[in-house]
Scaffold this motif. Structure first.
Motif, PDB file in Angstrom:
ATOM      1  N   THR A 172      26.810  36.115  34.292  1.00  0.00           N
ATOM      2  CA  THR A 172      27.588  36.193  35.527  1.00  0.00           C
ATOM      3  C   THR A 172      29.088  36.249  35.228  1.00  0.00           C
ATOM      4  O   THR A 172      29.838  36.909  35.930  1.00  0.00           O
ATOM      5  CB  THR A 172      27.306  34.965  36.417  1.00  0.00           C
ATOM      6  N   GLU A 173      29.514  35.574  34.150  1.00  0.00           N
ATOM      7  CA  GLU A 173      30.931  35.411  33.877  1.00  0.00           C
ATOM      8  C   GLU A 173      31.603  36.641  33.264  1.00  0.00           C
ATOM      9  O   GLU A 173      32.781  36.865  33.455  1.00  0.00           O
ATOM     10  CB  GLU A 173      31.145  34.226  32.933  1.00  0.00           C
ATOM     11  N   ASP A 174      30.861  37.399  32.448  1.00  0.00           N
ATOM     12  CA  ASP A 174      31.499  38.431  31.632  1.00  0.00           C
ATOM     13  C   ASP A 174      31.088  39.841  32.035  1.00  0.00           C
ATOM     14  O   ASP A 174      29.915  40.098  32.341  1.00  0.00           O
ATOM     15  CB  ASP A 174      31.162  38.209  30.156  1.00  0.00           C
ATOM     16  N   PHE A 175      32.052  40.758  31.949  1.00  0.00           N
ATOM     17  CA  PHE A 175      31.780  42.156  32.313  1.00  0.00           C
ATOM     18  C   PHE A 175      32.642  43.051  31.428  1.00  0.00           C
ATOM     19  O   PHE A 175      33.676  43.562  31.845  1.00  0.00           O
ATOM     20  CB  PHE A 175      32.086  42.362  33.799  1.00  0.00           C
ATOM     21  N   PRO A 176      32.225  43.279  30.189  1.00  0.00           N
ATOM     22  CA  PRO A 176      33.037  44.091  29.277  1.00  0.00           C
ATOM     23  C   PRO A 176      32.934  45.579  29.578  1.00  0.00           C
ATOM     24  O   PRO A 176      31.884  46.069  30.022  1.00  0.00           O
ATOM     25  CB  PRO A 176      32.440  43.764  27.898  1.00  0.00           C
ATOM     26  N   LEU A 177      34.020  46.287  29.309  1.00  0.00           N
ATOM     27  CA  LEU A 177      34.088  47.736  29.482  1.00  0.00           C
ATOM     28  C   LEU A 177      34.265  48.374  28.104  1.00  0.00           C
ATOM     29  O   LEU A 177      35.198  48.037  27.386  1.00  0.00           O
ATOM     30  CB  LEU A 177      35.276  48.106  30.378  1.00  0.00           C
ATOM     31  N   ARG A 178      33.377  49.288  27.767  1.00  0.00           N
ATOM     32  CA  ARG A 178      33.409  49.913  26.443  1.00  0.00           C
ATOM     33  C   ARG A 178      33.844  51.364  26.518  1.00  0.00           C
ATOM     34  O   ARG A 178      33.334  52.130  27.342  1.00  0.00           O
ATOM     35  CB  ARG A 178      32.028  49.844  25.776  1.00  0.00           C
ATOM     36  N   LEU A 179      34.785  51.717  25.638  1.00  0.00           N
ATOM     37  CA  LEU A 179      35.152  53.099  25.439  1.00  0.00           C
ATOM     38  C   LEU A 179      34.521  53.509  24.107  1.00  0.00           C
ATOM     39  O   LEU A 179      34.881  52.977  23.058  1.00  0.00           O
ATOM     40  CB  LEU A 179      36.665  53.280  25.371  1.00  0.00           C
ATOM     41  N   LEU A 180      33.585  54.424  24.130  1.00  0.00           N
ATOM     42  CA  LEU A 180      32.844  54.769  22.915  1.00  0.00           C
ATOM     43  C   LEU A 180      33.639  55.696  22.005  1.00  0.00           C
ATOM     44  O   LEU A 180      33.577  55.587  20.786  1.00  0.00           O
ATOM     45  CB  LEU A 180      31.513  55.414  23.289  1.00  0.00           C
ATOM     46  N   SER A 181      34.409  56.611  22.610  1.00  0.00           N
ATOM     47  CA  SER A 181      35.222  57.557  21.843  1.00  0.00           C
ATOM     48  C   SER A 181      36.452  57.870  22.682  1.00  0.00           C
ATOM     49  O   SER A 181      36.409  58.746  23.546  1.00  0.00           O
ATOM     50  CB  SER A 181      34.421  58.830  21.552  1.00  0.00           C
ATOM     51  N   ALA A 182      37.526  57.129  22.419  1.00  0.00           N
ATOM     52  CA  ALA A 182      38.698  57.204  23.288  1.00  0.00           C
ATOM     53  C   ALA A 182      39.332  58.594  23.290  1.00  0.00           C
ATOM     54  O   ALA A 182      39.384  59.277  22.252  1.00  0.00           O
ATOM     55  CB  ALA A 182      39.726  56.167  22.856  1.00  0.00           C
ATOM     56  N   ALA A 183      39.832  58.979  24.464  1.00  0.00           N
ATOM     57  CA  ALA A 183      40.517  60.257  24.646  1.00  0.00           C
ATOM     58  C   ALA A 183      41.873  59.993  25.311  1.00  0.00           C
ATOM     59  O   ALA A 183      42.022  59.004  26.040  1.00  0.00           O
ATOM     60  CB  ALA A 183      39.676  61.178  25.521  1.00  0.00           C
ATOM     61  N   PRO A 184      42.855  60.850  25.061  1.00  0.00           N
ATOM     62  CA  PRO A 184      44.172  60.646  25.682  1.00  0.00           C
ATOM     63  C   PRO A 184      44.105  60.532  27.203  1.00  0.00           C
ATOM     64  O   PRO A 184      44.930  59.833  27.811  1.00  0.00           O
ATOM     65  CB  PRO A 184      44.957  61.889  25.242  1.00  0.00           C
ATOM     66  N   SER A 185      43.126  61.173  27.816  1.00  0.00           N
ATOM     67  CA  SER A 185      42.978  61.104  29.281  1.00  0.00           C
ATOM     68  C   SER A 185      42.597  59.698  29.753  1.00  0.00           C
ATOM     69  O   SER A 185      42.664  59.410  30.952  1.00  0.00           O
ATOM     70  CB  SER A 185      41.919  62.092  29.754  1.00  0.00           C
ATOM     71  N   GLN A 186      42.226  58.842  28.822  1.00  0.00           N
ATOM     72  CA  GLN A 186      41.870  57.470  29.189  1.00  0.00           C
ATOM     73  C   GLN A 186      43.064  56.521  29.074  1.00  0.00           C
ATOM     74  O   GLN A 186      42.923  55.318  29.306  1.00  0.00           O
ATOM     75  CB  GLN A 186      40.710  56.964  28.316  1.00  0.00           C
ATOM     76  N   THR A 187      44.214  57.064  28.755  1.00  0.00           N
ATOM     77  CA  THR A 187      45.445  56.278  28.801  1.00  0.00           C
ATOM     78  C   THR A 187      45.679  55.850  30.243  1.00  0.00           C
ATOM     79  O   THR A 187      45.789  56.694  31.136  1.00  0.00           O
ATOM     80  CB  THR A 187      46.637  57.097  28.294  1.00  0.00           C
ATOM     81  N   SER A 188      45.739  54.551  30.459  1.00  0.00           N
ATOM     82  CA  SER A 188      45.821  54.048  31.824  1.00  0.00           C
ATOM     83  C   SER A 188      46.002  52.531  31.789  1.00  0.00           C
ATOM     84  O   SER A 188      46.031  51.917  30.721  1.00  0.00           O
ATOM     85  CB  SER A 188      44.530  54.400  32.575  1.00  0.00           C
ATOM     86  N   VAL A 189      46.111  51.959  32.968  1.00  0.00           N
ATOM     87  CA  VAL A 189      46.058  50.500  33.095  1.00  0.00           C
ATOM     88  C   VAL A 189      44.715  50.160  33.718  1.00  0.00           C
ATOM     89  O   VAL A 189      44.344  50.730  34.753  1.00  0.00           O
ATOM     90  CB  VAL A 189      47.201  49.946  33.965  1.00  0.00           C
ATOM     91  N   TYR A 190      44.001  49.262  33.098  1.00  0.00           N
ATOM     92  CA  TYR A 190      42.656  48.909  33.539  1.00  0.00           C
ATOM     93  C   TYR A 190      42.654  47.513  34.160  1.00  0.00           C
ATOM     94  O   TYR A 190      43.159  46.557  33.581  1.00  0.00           O
ATOM     95  CB  TYR A 190      41.687  48.948  32.345  1.00  0.00           C
TER      96      TYR A 190
END
Lengths: 113, 112
Positions: free
Chosen positions: A71-89
């Motif tokens: 319930t406590e944890d919710f990780p987000l995985r980027l498997l192969s980062a791309a420049p288009s994923q530059t952002s604030v999460y």
């Protein structure tokens, strides 16, 4: 009561690298979600979860994976980062049926070179 | 197609005057509307909401007005204070407790 915590606060990746953005909440909220915010734009929902073991796609899920083993944890995985994923999460949590008062974490600023 | 639009990227107001932030939506299924406030380097925080059965909701200096026929809502802050300087996001959902769709935000600057 820490609320919603996110780590790291800032990360630089090279194209193709993988990483996991961590999110944890101590309010026993059923609902957790991940958003990204690009410059001059609003928050776009990536993935969300309504409880442990249950996840679903949001508006912009491509390139991201999530899991909800507790319930406590919710990780987000980027498997192969791309420049288009530059952002604030931003990670957020809330009670089902009361999602208007979602609590947001402070954000993770990600730069993909 | 953007379903929630905040057409003014920025707004500058003198301290003590009224700030009016506007938001338009296109999805007629939206039934619940929210405003969030965001300071730099922090996550958004919930400010005020309104359901479609109302046309006005007030909380202290903050009032949200809803014109459902025009698919338009606005946030009024009066009197504006320098501490109100932030980015304000409008959001809408199809029912209470469901996922929200966010606008792009309006940066409010309140000058002393």
């Amino acid at each position: 009561n820490a609320g919603v915590t996110q780590t790291p606060k800032f990360q630089v990746l090279k194209t193709g690298q993988s990483m996991t953005l961590q999110c944890a909440q101590d309010m026993n909220h059923e609902y957790m979600s991940w958003y990204r915010q690009d410059p001059g734009m609003g928050l776009r929902l990536i993935h969300y979860s309504v409880g442990a073991g249950i996840t679903d796609q949001g508006e912009v899920p491509n390139g991201y994976n999530v899991s909800r083993s507790t319930t406590e944890d919710f990780p987000l995985r980027l498997l192969s980062a791309a420049p288009s994923q530059t952002s604030v999460y931003f990670c957020a949590s809330g009670r089902l049926g009361n999602l208007e008062t979602q609590y947001f974490g402070p954000g993770t600023r990600l730069l993909v070179l | 197609d953007q379903q929630v639009k905040q057409n003014s990227p920025s707004l500058s107001v003198q301290e003590g005057r009224i700030s009016i932030l506007n938001c338009d939506y296109t999805n007629s299924m939206f039934d619940y509307f929210l405003w969030y406030k965001k300071y730099p380097a922090e996550g958004p925080t919930f400010l005020i909401s309104i359901s479609s059965i109302k046309d006005k909701n007030e909380d202290g200096r903050f009032t949200v007005f809803l014109n459902k026929s025009a698919k338009h809502l606005s946030l009024h802050i009066v009197p504006s204070q320098p501490g109100d300087s932030a980015v304000y996001f409008c959001a809408a959902s199809e029912r209470v407790g469901s996922k929200s769709t966010f606008g792009d935000g309006t940066t409010l600057t309140v000058k002393p």
